[in-house]
Enzyme design. Structure first.
Site, PDB file in Angstrom:
ATOM      1  N   CYS A 118      52.572   2.662  89.625  1.00 39.11           N
ATOM      2  CA  CYS A 118      53.521   1.589  89.928  1.00 39.11           C
ATOM      3  C   CYS A 118      53.621   0.549  88.812  1.00 39.11           C
ATOM      4  CB  CYS A 118      53.147   0.916  91.246  1.00 39.11           C
ATOM      5  SG  CYS A 118      53.192   2.032  92.665  1.00 39.11           S
ATOM      6  N   HIS A 254      57.023  -5.914  91.301  1.00 42.82           N
ATOM      7  CA  HIS A 254      57.007  -4.559  91.837  1.00 42.82           C
ATOM      8  C   HIS A 254      57.258  -4.640  93.334  1.00 42.82           C
ATOM      9  CE1 HIS A 254      55.886  -0.623  93.058  1.00 42.82           C
ATOM     10  NE2 HIS A 254      54.673  -0.954  93.494  1.00 42.82           N
ATOM     11  N   ASN A 284      59.058   1.394  98.361  1.00 49.04           N
ATOM     12  CA  ASN A 284      58.269   1.365  97.123  1.00 49.04           C
ATOM     13  C   ASN A 284      58.690   2.556  96.266  1.00 49.04           C
ATOM     14  OD1 ASN A 284      56.323   1.532  95.114  1.00 49.04           O
ATOM     15  ND2 ASN A 284      54.608   1.103  96.469  1.00 49.04           N
TER      16      ASN A 284
END
Length: 327
Positions: A118, A254, A284
Site C-alpha cells: 500500500c 492512503h 482499499n
C-alpha cells in the site's frame, strides 16, 4: 533534496481508471456474516470496483496512464520512464510496467515495477523524483495499479470486504525551481520500513509456495501501527523543509479505512475538510489509492495548481512513507 540547479519533479498530468463493475456492500451479505452497516461502520467503505475476467493490472494501469497523458497533452513518446507500483502484477515477470510501456507504444526509455504494497506509490514517487534529480530522466510516468480482488479469500469477512481494484497515474517533469518551498513539485520525501512486522499483513503464497495465495491481515495490529506511523512520517517529511501541518492545503492519504484517515488527521491537528477522501467509493486499492485520490480530487475541483499537499501511506512489510509536494 535539491541539486545545485534546484531542479524539481513537477506534476504535469494526472489520470485514473476504475473497472466497470461496481460492488456494493450488500453483495457480500449473501455469502458472509456481514452487512452494509457493519462494513460502513468499521471502514467507511460503501462500494468498490472489481476488474472483469481477463482484465489485468497492466490493463488498468494502461488506461490510467492514457488518461494522465491526455491531461498533460502529451504522447507516450515524450516519456523517458515508467515506474509502476503494484503488488498484483500480471505475472512474476516481466514487470507490469514493461507491459504498459508496450501498450502505450513507447519504444524508448525504461520501465520497472516497485513493490511496497500500500506504500508502493509513495516509494514510486520517491524513485521517480530521484531519477529526475539525477538527470537520468526528464519525464516519468508514475502509476499505482492493483487487482486485489484476485488475492482475496472470499470466506474471510475481515479482509475481502475492504479491498478493490483500480489504477491512478501522474506524470512528473523536470522543471527549474528556486530551491524554496514556493516551488511547484516534490519538496520532500520520507521512506521507512520494518520487516519485523511482516506477519501482520502479507500474502500466504508466491514463488516459494508455487501458488498465488491469499491476503492475510491482523486488522487490530495494522490499525495500531497505521495512525502513529502515518502521522509521524508526514511530520518528518514536513520538518525536512521546515514546514508544519497547518501550512498544508490538502492531506491525500492512503485510502484504507476512514478511521485510520480521521485518526491520522487528528494527530496532525487538521480538520477532515482538508483531507481528500475516496475510500467510500473505491475501498482499499493499495498502491492505486493515492493516485486515484489525487486524480479524483483534481476532477472534483478540490486540488488546484499551487496547493500544498502531503500524502502518506503504510502497507505490508511494514513499509510506510510520505511525500510533500506543491501541485
Amino acid at each position: 533534496m535539491n541539486t545545485v540547479s534546484h531542479s524539481r519533479a513537477v506534476v504535469i498530468g494526472v489520470g485514473h481508471y476504475l473497472p466497470e463493475r461496481v460492488v456494493e456492500n450488500a453483495e457480500f451479505e449473501a455469502s458472509l456474516d456481514t452487512s452494509d452497516e457493519w462494513i460502513r461502520s468499521r471502514s467507511g467503505i460503501e462500494r468498490r470496483h472489481f476488474a472483469a475476467e481477463g482484465e489485468t493490472t497492466s490493463d488498468l494501469a494502461t488506461k490510467a496512464a492514457q488518461a494522465a497523458l491526455a491531461d498533460a497533452g502529451l504522447d507516450a513518446t515524450a516519456l523517458d520512464a515508467i515506474v509502476l507500483a503494484t503488488s498484483t502484477a500480471d505475472m512474476t515477470f516481466p514487470s507490469a510496467a514493461t507491459m504498459v510501456q508496450a501498450n502505450l507504444g513507447m519504444t524508448k526509455g525504461f520501465a520497472f515495477d516497485v513493490q511496497a504494497v500500500c506504500a508502493g506509490f509513495i516509494y514510486a514517487l520517491a524513485n521517480a523524483q530521484a531519477l529526475i534529480l539525477s538527470g537520468q530522466a526528464r519525464r516519468v510516468m508514475v502509476i499505482g495499479a492493483e487487482t486485489f480482488s484476485r488475492i482475496m479469500d472470499w470466506t474471510d469477512r475481515g479482509t475481502c470486504v475492504l479491498f478493490g481494484d483500480g489504477a491512478g497515474a501522474l506524470i512528473l517533469e523536470a522543471q527549474p525551481g528556486t530551491g524554496s518551498n514556493d516551488d511547484r513539485g516534490i519538496l520532500s520525501t520520507d521512506l521507512n520500513s520494518d520487516g519485523r512486522h511482516r506477519d501482520i499483513l502479507y500474502v500466504d503464497g508466491g514463488v516459494a509456495t508455487q501458488n498465488t495465495g491469499f491476503l492475510r491481515m491482523q486488522g487490530k495490529e495494522v490499525f495500531r501501527h497505521a495512525v502513529e506511523k502515518l502521522a509521524a512520517t508526514a511530520e518528518t517529511a514536513l520538518s525536512k523543509i521546515g514546514m508544519s501541518a497547518d501550512e498544508i492545503d490538502w492531506v491525500v492519504p492512503h485510502q484504507a479505512n476512514i478511521r485510520i484517515i480521521s485518526g491520522t488527521a487528528r494527530k496532525l491537528g487538521l480538520p477532515m475538510e482538508r483531507v481528500v477522501v475516496t475510500v467510500q467509493d473505491h475501498g482499499n486499492t493499495s498502491a492505486a489509492s493515492i493516485p486515484l485520490a489525487l486524480s479524483v480530487g483534481k476532477a472534483r475541483g478540490q486540488i488546484r495548481q499551487g496547493d500544498m499537499i502531503v500524502t502518506e501511506a503504510i502497507g505490508g512489510g511494514l513499509a510506510w512513507g510520505a511525500v510533500v509536494l506543491r501541485w
